[in-house]
Design a protein around this motif. Sequence first.
Motif, short mmCIF file in Angstrom:
data_model
loop_
_atom_site.label_atom_id
_atom_site.label_comp_id
_atom_site.label_asym_id
_atom_site.label_seq_id
_atom_site.Cartn_x
_atom_site.Cartn_y
_atom_site.Cartn_z
N LYS A 145 34.78 -24.00 67.16
CA LYS A 145 35.46 -22.62 66.78
C LYS A 145 37.06 -23.79 67.35
CE LYS A 145 36.53 -18.60 69.25
NZ LYS A 145 36.41 -18.11 70.52
N LYS A 146 37.12 -24.49 67.88
CA LYS A 146 38.38 -24.84 68.30
C LYS A 146 38.64 -25.48 66.87
CE LYS A 146 38.75 -25.04 72.68
NZ LYS A 146 38.93 -26.70 74.28
N GLU A 147 37.34 -26.42 66.31
CA GLU A 147 38.44 -26.79 65.27
C GLU A 147 38.88 -26.63 64.19
OE1 GLU A 147 34.53 -29.54 64.21
OE2 GLU A 147 35.29 -31.09 65.94
N LYS A 148 37.96 -25.09 63.58
CA LYS A 148 37.85 -24.16 62.59
C LYS A 148 39.69 -23.26 62.75
CE LYS A 148 33.38 -22.85 61.81
NZ LYS A 148 32.42 -21.63 61.40
N GLU A 149 40.10 -23.25 64.84
CA GLU A 149 41.50 -22.52 64.41
C GLU A 149 42.51 -23.67 63.82
OE1 GLU A 149 41.09 -21.34 68.57
OE2 GLU A 149 40.53 -19.60 68.66
N GLN A 150 42.08 -24.55 64.39
CA GLN A 150 43.41 -25.16 64.24
C GLN A 150 43.00 -25.81 62.46
OE1 GLN A 150 41.92 -29.49 66.54
NE2 GLN A 150 42.85 -28.65 68.19
N GLU A 151 42.36 -25.87 61.87
CA GLU A 151 42.00 -25.92 60.57
C GLU A 151 42.57 -25.20 60.05
OE1 GLU A 151 41.26 -27.51 56.35
OE2 GLU A 151 41.33 -28.54 58.74
N LYS A 197 44.88 -23.18 61.44
CA LYS A 197 46.50 -23.06 61.37
C LYS A 197 47.30 -24.29 60.72
CE LYS A 197 46.45 -22.05 66.34
NZ LYS A 197 47.15 -22.44 67.91
N ARG A 198 46.28 -25.38 60.67
CA ARG A 198 46.81 -26.34 59.82
C ARG A 198 46.72 -25.54 57.91
NH1 ARG A 198 44.79 -30.07 55.70
NH2 ARG A 198 42.60 -29.03 55.84
N ARG A 199 45.69 -25.39 57.73
CA ARG A 199 45.91 -24.57 56.30
C ARG A 199 47.44 -23.95 56.15
NH1 ARG A 199 39.47 -23.07 55.17
NH2 ARG A 199 38.76 -25.18 54.63
N LYS A 258 33.69 -26.47 69.76
CA LYS A 258 34.24 -27.61 69.20
C LYS A 258 34.49 -27.03 68.21
CE LYS A 258 34.28 -31.94 68.22
NZ LYS A 258 33.29 -33.44 68.15
#
Length: 349
Positions: free
Chosen positions: A222-228, A230-232, A220
């Motif tokens: 990792k996914k949140e960091k990836e999403q973060e 991507k968002r950044r 989770k």
Amino acid sequence: MRILYRKFQPVDYVIVMKNGKRVKEGIGLTVLGNSMRIGLIVAPATAYDGTFAFDDLVTADYQSICVQGAVTYMISDYGQAARMADFSYTNNYKEKQAEAMKLIGQRINNIIKAIVIREAGSRVVREIVKQADCMAGLIMTGLQEDQAVGKLGVRILAVNVLGVIPKPETRKALEAAAREEILKEQDDAIYKRRNSAIEQERLIRENELQTEIRVAEKEKEKKEKEQEIKRRLMQTELDMEQEKQERQMQMKQTELQERIRMEEKNREYVDLEVENEKKKADEKAYEMAEMMKAYENVNVALIEALALAKVDPKTLMAKAFMEMGENAGKIGTLNMTPDLLESIVSGKR
């Protein structure tokens, strides 16, 4: 008179009495004297071991027990011991010493029995059976504190309780109870072992579950960091695009302002040019007006003559035709030959 001569062993404590008084004493003395006037007391200078066995004791829960043990003692005050037992010298004084020490041992046993009866009566059989060492200590303390022991002239060196034995029936009951307790402990051990196995299995499962939870949390995160990320990145791209648009907008604004400035300059230039043209027109108009004023008094025929003198023949001919057209109403007939027309077209005079 009978001469007494005797050399005693180092294990004998000898007291020489004369007229009821001690005249000499010590270990392993050599005595020489009149047997009619002196008396000898010979006591053992070594320690003695006595045994005891009391089988008529009753505990606090009315159970019969037998206490067996041994006591080690030796004479510490030979004069006091001689008053409590007969240690007078005879030819077979060793046997007499043994009987005297046996008597003292019996008296010590009586004191020990009183102590044991008192202690046994205050405890139940289960306790007293397990407390043989404690019983020995209690007996030793009781003997040291008892004044009767001091009156015997002896010193207690050691007390050992060899066993506290209940009656056979009581022993069987205790054995059965102990066996049941052992079986219960065995069952408890099995139960605890099973519980321990279950607990270990539970801990293993909990660890596995915790591991899965941690892995899921890591996934989770990792996914949140990836999403973060991507968002950044998207935000960065948006910021760059917005910055680009702002730069373009600024460039357009700058260009527009430059155009406006140029247009304003052009307008100023046009206004200036119009103003100049107006001034030029005003100057020409002024010149024409002044010229017209100058020509108002000039002879028209003279001006025409001067003009015609230098004018092209074709122009003069065209002017002539124009004048004829103006005075057409006054002309009756006009004849034009081919030669005249040819000359007019070719420009010849």
